[in-house]
Enzyme design. Sequence first.
Site, PDB file in Angstrom:
ATOM      1  N   ILE A   9      -1.339   2.287 -15.607  1.00 22.28           N
ATOM      2  CA  ILE A   9      -1.635   3.629 -15.157  1.00 22.28           C
ATOM      3  C   ILE A   9      -2.160   3.583 -13.726  1.00 22.28           C
ATOM      4  O   ILE A   9      -2.444   2.511 -13.214  1.00 22.28           O
ATOM      5  CB  ILE A   9      -2.722   4.278 -16.059  1.00 22.28           C
ATOM      6  CG1 ILE A   9      -3.980   3.427 -16.108  1.00 22.28           C
ATOM      7  CG2 ILE A   9      -2.194   4.616 -17.430  1.00 22.28           C
ATOM      8  CD1 ILE A   9      -5.155   4.034 -16.870  1.00 22.28           C
ATOM      9  N   ASN A  10      -2.333   4.737 -13.161  1.00 23.88           N
ATOM     10  CA  ASN A  10      -3.057   4.854 -11.888  1.00 23.88           C
ATOM     11  C   ASN A  10      -4.550   5.043 -12.213  1.00 23.88           C
ATOM     12  O   ASN A  10      -4.935   5.040 -13.368  1.00 23.88           O
ATOM     13  CB  ASN A  10      -2.509   6.053 -11.099  1.00 23.88           C
ATOM     14  CG  ASN A  10      -2.679   5.877  -9.602  1.00 23.88           C
ATOM     15  OD1 ASN A  10      -3.695   5.365  -9.146  1.00 23.88           O
ATOM     16  ND2 ASN A  10      -1.700   6.293  -8.836  1.00 23.88           N
ATOM     17  N   LEU A  14      -5.267   7.306   0.577  1.00 25.33           N
ATOM     18  CA  LEU A  14      -3.929   6.821   0.927  1.00 25.33           C
ATOM     19  C   LEU A  14      -3.727   6.585   2.415  1.00 25.33           C
ATOM     20  O   LEU A  14      -2.647   6.820   2.960  1.00 25.33           O
ATOM     21  CB  LEU A  14      -2.852   7.774   0.386  1.00 25.33           C
ATOM     22  CG  LEU A  14      -2.775   7.866  -1.151  1.00 25.33           C
ATOM     23  CD1 LEU A  14      -1.868   9.010  -1.582  1.00 25.33           C
ATOM     24  CD2 LEU A  14      -2.262   6.563  -1.753  1.00 25.33           C
ATOM     25  N   GLY A  19      -5.209  -5.204  -9.795  1.00 29.79           N
ATOM     26  CA  GLY A  19      -5.636  -4.363  -8.676  1.00 29.79           C
ATOM     27  C   GLY A  19      -7.042  -4.656  -8.220  1.00 29.79           C
ATOM     28  O   GLY A  19      -7.291  -5.572  -7.432  1.00 29.79           O
ATOM     29  N   CYS A  52      -1.600   9.834  -7.563  1.00 28.67           N
ATOM     30  CA  CYS A  52      -2.852   9.492  -6.902  1.00 28.67           C
ATOM     31  C   CYS A  52      -3.804  10.679  -6.958  1.00 28.67           C
ATOM     32  O   CYS A  52      -3.446  11.780  -6.556  1.00 28.67           O
ATOM     33  CB  CYS A  52      -2.643   9.078  -5.448  1.00 28.67           C
ATOM     34  SG  CYS A  52      -4.221   8.631  -4.692  1.00 28.67           S
ATOM     35  N   LYS A  66       0.856  -1.178   0.000  1.00 27.76           N
ATOM     36  CA  LYS A  66       0.000   0.000   0.000  1.00 27.76           C
ATOM     37  C   LYS A  66       0.898   1.236   0.000  1.00 27.76           C
ATOM     38  O   LYS A  66       2.000   1.193   0.542  1.00 27.76           O
ATOM     39  CB  LYS A  66      -0.835  -0.049   1.279  1.00 27.76           C
ATOM     40  CG  LYS A  66      -1.883   0.993   1.355  1.00 27.76           C
ATOM     41  CD  LYS A  66      -2.969   0.586   2.318  1.00 27.76           C
ATOM     42  CE  LYS A  66      -4.072   1.648   2.327  1.00 27.76           C
ATOM     43  NZ  LYS A  66      -4.411   2.214   1.032  1.00 27.76           N
ATOM     44  N   GLY A  67       0.452   2.306  -0.618  1.00 32.28           N
ATOM     45  CA  GLY A  67       1.257   3.522  -0.691  1.00 32.28           C
ATOM     46  C   GLY A  67       1.593   4.059   0.685  1.00 32.28           C
ATOM     47  O   GLY A  67       0.712   4.238   1.511  1.00 32.28           O
ATOM     48  N   GLY A  97     -10.675  -0.716 -12.334  1.00 33.55           N
ATOM     49  CA  GLY A  97     -11.442  -1.891 -12.754  1.00 33.55           C
ATOM     50  C   GLY A  97     -11.527  -1.985 -14.270  1.00 33.55           C
ATOM     51  O   GLY A  97     -10.943  -1.176 -14.993  1.00 33.55           O
TER      52      GLY A  97
END
Lengths: 241, 305
Positions: free
Chosen positions: B193-194, B76, B267, B132, B48-49, B219
């Site tokens: 990508i984010n 975050l 993810g 983010c 996790k970030g 998703g």
Amino acid sequence: MKELTSTVISNRQIASNTYLLSLECEMDPYIPGQFVMVKAPSPGAFLRRPLGIMELKEGVLALLYKTRGEGTIALSMLKEGEAISVMGPLGNGFRIEDEAQAVYIAGGIGLPPLLSLYNKIKKGNFLIGARSEEDIPFDYIPARAEIATEDGSVGHKGLVTDILSGMNLKKPNIIYACGPVAMLKKVADISRHMNIPCQVSLEERMACGFGVCAGCVVKTVSGNKSVCALGPVFNAEEIIW
Amino acid sequence: MKHAQLAVDLGRGLVLKNPVMNASGTFAYGEEFSRIIDLNMMGGIVTKGLSINPKEGNPTPRVAEAASGMVNAIGLENVGIEKFLKEKLPFLKGFNTPVIVNFFGNSEEEYVLMAEKLSVDGIAALEMNVSCPNVKKGGIQFGRDPEVLGELVYSVRKKTEKPLIVKLSPMSSDICRMAASAQEAGADALTCINTIPAMVIDEKTKRPVLGNITGGLSGPAIKPVALKIVWDVSRHVGIPVIGAGGIASHKDAIQFFLAGASAVQVGTQLLVEPFCLPGIIEGISGYLSDHGITGLKEICGKLEI
């Protein structure tokens, strides 16, 4: 936690917008208050739905749910013999006091986990809050349950918390509650004033259901906690309402 | 038929036994997943970030559903670097899988300081989150301007010998320039990508569903966007690209390899199907064998046009 493919035994309406889904399911034993994540058979329902376990007996899992959005509407259309993916049991259930002279307070769809708990202990006072008579699945609630409806169509007209605060009963030794946050907050207040331990089962929008996404946290006196993994049952005094 | 070689080299010594990792933020710090799948079979574990100090995250609701995906505004939330190093890393070190630490800062100084603190044994690589959408300061702002990004990556690069991965935002007017800038500044690999900034509105209440009002879409809904970006970026840079965005099956992963990805991150699918990783890894292996491909390199960027 396991992922299981379960077969629908029956899925029928038992009150207004309220359904009882029975599944053939080889799930591990559960504690009342625990829940499952089900995958609704709809392209519009991407995430799993958390549903409180009402009963698991002889390989049959009973889930009671209300149709609210696309996912639960898709669930209500499941037919006998269809397969559905179920993950569970998840979360921490109620901590049961053996000798409990308990009070159970269920608001709206908070009913299944408390029915599950009551059916295990079989003692205490069961209080139900609903909008209207048609929302109550009478065949499945304890015979002596006290009911409050907002429209007064059955039982006390008003909120279920009114019954609790006006109770002429012997002082309970524990309160178990599940329902909307506003109700739980009131129950927590009353229990604090009455100096009675109180366990609440919380509901929050969830994505994973097992503590990895941090989507469903609640603020507690010891920081954020995942409702799915560290709850859904908490001691009421732990929650920052 | 000989089994296909699944190992992948992402540069500076970061070699994964297979190309499948989780995406940051969908795996916490591995403990929950370790109870249901074997973490040893993963190509890499992405944490996790992390931020320098613990972070509480955004108000709830933090997740909302979207068509073929979800929008999250977790914000975050994380335990902070000290607690991670003390309490989470020792556990992750117990697996025979490289640990990739995702991190972010509010300033260049914070990024640099974190990179230094994270340059310890047991951490295989660093993934810089410059993209983010859920943090006000830092985050995505670093991920929009190629010069700012280049300076940031350069500063971090000077402070760590660890393989450095930069996770890019899709919200850039020219993501290829961003990618090139990160490469020039010393990035060893890129993650594309984010999530994509998004929102969900409840028409009944006339309110946004998320407590933070907006969040990031992830998703299957974002897969075509991610594929296109991987396709563009991988042809523009000379460093490995890690594909992320809506990967839910081995077929999705293969599509990303064809577009130019060297590895993939799964993810959001992990939240819905937490047991999916072994099947995706086996599926990739099966596809390669079925197509007579002996190594991943033979398929990377081999889209036929």
